[in-house]
Design a protein around this motif. Structure first.
Motif, short mmCIF file in Angstrom:
data_model
loop_
_atom_site.label_atom_id
_atom_site.label_comp_id
_atom_site.label_asym_id
_atom_site.label_seq_id
_atom_site.Cartn_x
_atom_site.Cartn_y
_atom_site.Cartn_z
N TYR A 6 31.04 -17.34 29.37
CA TYR A 6 31.73 -18.12 30.49
C TYR A 6 31.07 -18.39 31.70
CZ TYR A 6 34.98 -18.75 34.46
OH TYR A 6 35.57 -19.35 35.69
N MET A 7 30.25 -17.33 32.32
CA MET A 7 29.39 -17.67 33.32
C MET A 7 28.47 -18.57 33.02
SD MET A 7 30.54 -16.21 35.91
CE MET A 7 29.58 -15.46 37.06
N ALA A 8 27.60 -18.61 32.16
CA ALA A 8 26.63 -19.53 31.58
C ALA A 8 26.88 -20.75 31.49
CB ALA A 8 26.00 -18.86 30.57
N PHE A 9 27.94 -21.17 30.86
CA PHE A 9 28.49 -22.54 30.44
C PHE A 9 29.48 -23.09 31.62
CE2 PHE A 9 27.36 -21.18 26.40
CZ PHE A 9 26.48 -22.00 26.17
N PHE A 10 30.15 -22.23 32.38
CA PHE A 10 30.95 -22.68 33.46
C PHE A 10 31.09 -22.18 34.69
CE2 PHE A 10 35.29 -23.37 35.10
CZ PHE A 10 35.55 -24.49 34.83
N GLY A 11 31.09 -20.79 34.87
CA GLY A 11 31.35 -20.25 36.09
C GLY A 11 30.32 -20.40 37.11
N TRP A 12 29.01 -20.15 36.40
CA TRP A 12 27.81 -19.91 37.23
C TRP A 12 27.59 -21.39 37.92
CZ3 TRP A 12 25.86 -16.86 40.44
CH2 TRP A 12 24.54 -17.05 40.94
N GLY A 13 27.83 -22.11 37.22
CA GLY A 13 27.71 -23.85 37.68
C GLY A 13 28.24 -23.93 39.17
N TYR A 14 29.58 -23.54 39.06
CA TYR A 14 30.08 -23.70 40.44
C TYR A 14 30.28 -22.56 41.48
CZ TYR A 14 33.22 -27.21 38.12
OH TYR A 14 33.76 -28.31 37.49
N LEU A 15 29.94 -21.38 40.80
CA LEU A 15 29.89 -20.20 41.88
C LEU A 15 28.73 -20.44 42.54
CD1 LEU A 15 31.40 -17.75 42.46
CD2 LEU A 15 30.04 -16.65 40.88
N LYS A 16 27.49 -20.90 42.04
CA LYS A 16 26.21 -20.80 42.85
C LYS A 16 26.51 -21.92 43.99
CE LYS A 16 23.85 -24.53 40.13
NZ LYS A 16 23.28 -24.66 38.80
N MET A 17 27.28 -23.11 43.96
CA MET A 17 27.56 -23.97 44.82
C MET A 17 28.46 -23.41 45.83
SD MET A 17 27.03 -27.81 43.29
CE MET A 17 28.06 -27.51 41.83
N PHE A 18 29.25 -22.26 45.80
CA PHE A 18 30.27 -21.54 46.40
C PHE A 18 29.72 -21.45 48.00
CE2 PHE A 18 32.67 -17.98 47.65
CZ PHE A 18 34.02 -18.61 47.94
N PRO A 19 28.70 -21.12 48.28
CA PRO A 19 28.23 -21.11 49.69
C PRO A 19 28.24 -22.20 50.45
CG PRO A 19 26.60 -19.50 48.24
CD PRO A 19 27.49 -20.56 47.43
N THR A 20 27.89 -23.47 49.62
CA THR A 20 27.83 -24.78 50.50
C THR A 20 28.73 -25.71 50.30
OG1 THR A 20 26.47 -25.83 48.50
CG2 THR A 20 25.32 -24.69 50.35
N LEU A 21 29.64 -25.46 49.00
CA LEU A 21 30.77 -26.32 48.63
C LEU A 21 30.21 -27.54 48.30
CD1 LEU A 21 33.76 -25.43 50.83
CD2 LEU A 21 33.46 -24.55 48.53
N GLY A 22 29.03 -27.74 47.75
CA GLY A 22 28.36 -29.16 47.22
C GLY A 22 27.56 -29.67 47.98
N ILE A 23 26.64 -30.27 47.52
CA ILE A 23 25.52 -31.14 48.32
C ILE A 23 25.64 -32.34 48.08
CG2 ILE A 23 23.17 -31.29 49.24
CD1 ILE A 23 22.89 -28.54 47.56
N GLN A 24 25.72 -32.90 46.83
CA GLN A 24 25.51 -34.30 46.27
C GLN A 24 26.97 -34.88 46.23
OE1 GLN A 24 22.76 -36.04 45.04
NE2 GLN A 24 24.08 -37.59 45.32
#
Lengths: 445, 499
Positions: free
Chosen positions: B99-117
């Motif tokens: 779950y983390m590898a395919f889905f969760g981590w992709g979102y979680l790693k952007m949690f501190p900035t809530l997206g850049i692009q």
């Protein structure tokens, strides 16, 4: 033996876990294979009126990718748009359409519903011009693909109002979204209809009401505009309302004149919902009102031959007659930016906003067209209502780039001017009210 | 004041005394509340500390399999022959990692900035514009919350796995065999029956209540507003700025001024609406229940019949009747034979507030009558009889028996009504829609209460961050008031009083 089994299992687990991690790296790469801009050759493909070259569809509408689209149209127009969609399908016989559904959706809430969830909203939708900046800010509306053809075919004002930061975002559909003076010819003469004093006087003498919804910012902004406080797009930040430079003393005097006139004709001047105008005409209680093009049909029905329409009247401010300035808007057809069939959606929007469809709507629904050729059509030049609207359009602020914070303070301004407690001779209070209203619109503080 | 002195007071003085005592007690009650809160927090952290200590201790004492369980779920159980549980633990780990590898981590790693692009536009064949999705702050926030919750759950399973491994290690050392799958399953219908019953509701509450709640609370700390609307533009964390703007009382700061003024009116409204309904409802109930009144059920039906019309229909009708050309003004015109045009709801703030409170009685009193009648019929008749024998008059019986009994039973109901009125969206929104308008407030009218303001902020001006902050503050107000009042009420302190 058991231990060996356990170790084996543990080894397998680690292996699986590692494989899982490995997969993650591959998938985390975002798919940014941008499509090459090879438009130079296709850019020359033909666009004739509302029908474009078949090649614009690209791979959409082929057997492997039949088109499914959703269209939002206002209630009154649904059946007509359905016919137009059928005609659209016939115009492109080489393309395969699985389903193009037409769903009723009031234009008033089009932007709100688009913003709620753009992915389930319509691909093609119609909306009034004031919602444009909201849609552009949220990035849910796609820009117009056939800009040159649209610019050429339509009224300059409608194209200008659909352009934001140099980009045309929507296909002009109508240029009639405004209000005008509607009156009972047996009560108000055409001459009296020229001045607000005349209209009110005639209504009072006949014991009838003059109805204007001064508690709604859309109508109440007439007070501010007439006073010279006109809107002038947005500031650079894209949300704060800009106003033109105005003479404050003159503005206050005009507002006082409104307040005094309304006070003098208390009982005759009524601030009610515009729906009361048609019913008032029918019951004989209403002599005149300020109503929009969308109620034309019911007003005409209620008054019959006595139906009169004119541009908004003038008001006398210290001896000079000032023309009432209204809010005037256009309606557009927009394309959803997240549409799964962007090309077909663009082509359909272009078709629906094209000359034939505009003419049909003018003839069947009485909507004022944005297309230059249709504007010269008999259906437009022969209609007193569309003529009145056309005249009023010359004395109007264009309803585009209006901040969300514009309406409520304007409604309050209207409410305060018509209030029993309002003292028309108190210039200081009026000045304070005006300044507070503007600072609220600009969201300062 | 001594007991004797108190007994000599007349009922009104007693009421005044009790009221005074209640308000004097509020600081004490607040202090009490916060010390209790402090104690709970300390207890929580001590608990966590203990947890860590156990975590270390188990690792030192554990054998190789238990130690390996710290890295790979279920090894301990497997090595001791508890296969099904070990495999379940392991499956959880594998699923979590996938779950983390395919889905969760992709979102979680952007949690501190809530997206850049942010999203951008591309052109198919150079002419058809198509929007290429970029990051979407809203989705990042939503899925990050989901991932965090899942992580917490998996962590709990991880700890269980270690504990279980160690338990089985000790069982083995004592020569016991691990229980069979069949036995464990039977336990779910016996000793662990509560788990069988509660797991589904708890899961649903987690998904439909807790998750959205965390999401909404987090929104209050972002600048999600009309300038930052995903997917076109992104929003990000701004800390306590939304709360700051609500408490900004500098001259000319409209949001702060509006918040203070609306809080004031909300509290006045809640008190007035609650007690007007309560007192008037009680009076009606007493009248109907009085001995010697004929056709009791007829009166009851008549009073309660307004419930038959849905509340929002009554309110919308009232709104129409109170317009300047509405039925009320026409009626008054006909009675007085002159032109009456009173702006009930649209002009004068004080008048509009009175009207709103009075109309609220119309929709609220029937419910009070219903519950009060029931309670009145339940008061033991012998209490009244003995009072009569002792020579008590009707006023005395009311203040000494009826009122205390009613208050005792209905205090919790009063509290819920009070909180309900603080959040009474329907009445305000449908009846007055916050009118009369004013230039002094930010996006609110004179009769707007905090929740209707919140609604207008989200619907008219898209100030989602600010609205979420207001939501949190409303909750804080409601929670504090209800806790203090409830903890000071007789129903709480003296549960046995009337049994």
């Amino acid at each position: 033996m058991k231990k060996i089994l356990a170790i084996l299992l543990a080894g397998m687990m680690t292996a699986t876990a590692l494989v899982g991690c490995g997969g993650g790296d591959a998938s985390s790469k975002t798919d940014n294979g941008s499509k090459a801009d090879n438009g130079s050759s296709d850019g020359a493909a033909k666009i004739e009126g509302s029908i474009v070259d078949d090649s614009y569809f690209g791979d959409e509408g082929t057997d492997s990718k039949p088109v499914t689209l959703k269209v939002w149209a206002p209630d009154a127009a649904v059946s007509l748009v359905k016919e137009q969609v059928e005609a659209f399908k016939k115009a492109y016989p080489n393309r395969k359409f699985k389903e193009i559904s037409v769903v009723a959706q009031g234009e008033k809430d089009a932007a709100t519903n688009m913003l709620n969830d753009a992915t389930t909203a319509a691909d093609v939708f119609s909306f009034p011009s004031d919602q444009l900046n909201k849609l552009v800010d949220a990035g849910v509306i796609s820009q117009v693909a056939f800009k040159d053809a649209v610019t050429e075919a339509n009224d300059e004002g409608t194209v200008k109002a659909g352009t934001l930061n140099g980009t045309l975002y929507a296909y002009p559909e109508t240029n009639d979204n405004g209000y005008y003076l509607v009156y009972d010819k047996s009560v108000v003469s055409d001459e009296q209809a020229q001045t607000l004093e005349g209209v009110l006087d005639a209504c009072k003498k006949a014991g009838k009401k003059f109805i204007m919804n001064a508690g709604d910012g859309y109508y109440a902004c007439t007070f501010a505009f007439t006073a010279g406080v006109k809107i002038d797009g947005l500031e650079k930040d894209g949300i704060t309302q800009k106003f033109v430079k105005y003479d404050e003393d003159e503005a206050v005097k005009t507002l006082q004149a409104f307040a005094k006139l309304i006070k003098d004709y208390r009982g005759t001047f009524q601030s009610l919902d515009v729906a009361n105008i048609a019913s008032g005409f029918a019951s004989g209680k209403c002599g005149a009102g300020i109503d929009g093009s969308w109620d034309t049909a019911s007003n005409q029905k209620a008054l019959g031959d006595n139906f009169g329409a004119a541009k908004l009247p003038t008001i006398n401010v210290n001896g000079t007659d000032k023309q009432l300035i209204s809010m005037f808007g256009y309606k557009y057809i927009g394309v959803n930016g997240s549409s799964k069939f962007p090309a077909t959606a663009q082509i359909l929007a272009h078709y629906l906003a094209g000359e034939e469809c505009q003419l049909q709507r003018t003839e069947k629904l009485g909507w004022g067209p944005a297309n230059k050729k249709v504007q010269e059509n008999k259906a437009v030049t022969g209609s007193p209502v569309l003529k009145a609207i056309g005249e009023q359009a010359k004395n109007a602020c264009i309803q585009v780039n209006v901040a969300n914070t514009f309406w409520d303070p304007m409604a309050n301004l209207g409410n305060k001017i018509i209030a029993d407690t309002c003292d028309p001779s108190d210039a200081a209070a009026m000045k304070k009210l005006l300044n507070e209203t503007i600072s609220n619109v600009r969201d300062e503080g | 004041m001594t007991y004797v002195e108190y007994k000599q007071l007349n009922p009104f003085q007693r009421f005044a005394y009790n009221t005074k005592k209640f308000f004097c007690n509020i600081p004490h009650a607040v202090a009490h509340f916060f010390t209790a809160l402090g104690k709970a927090i300390v207890k929580f952290f001590v608990g966590i500390g203990k947890g860590f200590a156990n975590y270390g201790k188990t690792f030192v004492k554990g054998d190789w399999a238990t130690k390996l369980s710290y890295l790979i779920f279920g090894v301990g159980d497997l090595s001791k022959g508890k296969y099904y549980k070990g495999i379940l633990f392991f499956a959880v780990e594998v699923l979590y990692i996938l779950y983390m590898a395919f889905f969760g981590w992709g979102y979680l790693k952007m949690f501190p900035t809530l997206g850049i692009q942010a999203q951008r536009t591309e052109y198919i064949n150079g002419i058809i514009p198509k929007q290429v999705p970029g990051d979407n702050s809203m989705l990042i926030l939503l899925y990050s919350v989901l991932t965090l919750v899942i992580t917490v759950v998996v962590f709990a399973i991880y700890i269980t796995n270690i504990k279980d491994a160690y338990r089985h290690q000790i069982m083995k050392a004592n020569g016991q065999k691990p229980t069979s799958f069949k036995y464990d399953m039977k336990q779910f219908l016996d000793g662990k029956y509560h788990i069988t019953l509660m797991s589904f509701p708890v899961l649903m509450i987690g998904i439909f209540n807790v998750l959205p709640l965390i999401f909404m609370i987090l929104i209050a700390f972002t600048n999600y507003d009309k300038q930052h609307m995903p997917p076109g533009t992104l929003f990000t964390w701004i800390g306590f700025d939304n709360f700051g703007s609500l408490f900004n009382l500098v001259e000319g700061a409209k949001k702060g001024y509006t918040f203070i003024k609306l809080t004031e009116w909300t509290l006045i409204w809640a008190v007035a609406a609650t007690f007007s309904n309560y007192i008037l409802g009680m009076i009606f109930a007493l009248m109907i229940n009085k001995k010697g009144i004929k056709f009791k059920s007829l009166w009851r039906t008549l009073f309660v019949i307004t419930i038959a019309v849905p509340q929002f229909v009554s309110l919308l009708l009232m709104n129409q009747m109170l317009q300047s050309n509405g039925a009320v003004n026409i009626l008054l015109s006909n009675i007085t034979n002159s032109h009456v045009e009173i702006q009930w709801l649209n002009q004068d703030a004080t008048l509009a507030r009175w009207v709103v409170i009075i109309i609220n009685c119309w929709v609220g009193i029937p419910y009070t009558i219903l519950s009060m009648s029931g309670i009145l019929m339940n008061i033991p008749e012998d209490l009244y009889e003995s009072a009569r024998i002792d020579g008590a008059g009707p006023v005395k019986t009311f203040t000494a028996i009826t009122l205390p009994y009613m208050l005792f039973v209905t205090t919790p109901q009063l509290i819920t009504q009070f909180v309900g009125n603080i959040n009474n969206f329907n009445v305000i929104y449908l009846l007055s829609n916050g009118n009369p308008t004013t230039e002094k407030y930010y996006q609110a009218g004179e009769t707007d209460i905090l929740v209707t303001w919140l609604f207008k902020l989200t619907m008219n001006s898209q100030d989602y961050g600010l609205a979420a902050a207001i939501g949190i503050l409303v909750f804080v107000i409601c929670a504090t008031l209800s806790l203090i009042v409830y903890n000071n009420s007789k129903s709480m302190k003296d549960e046995e009083a009337f049994s």
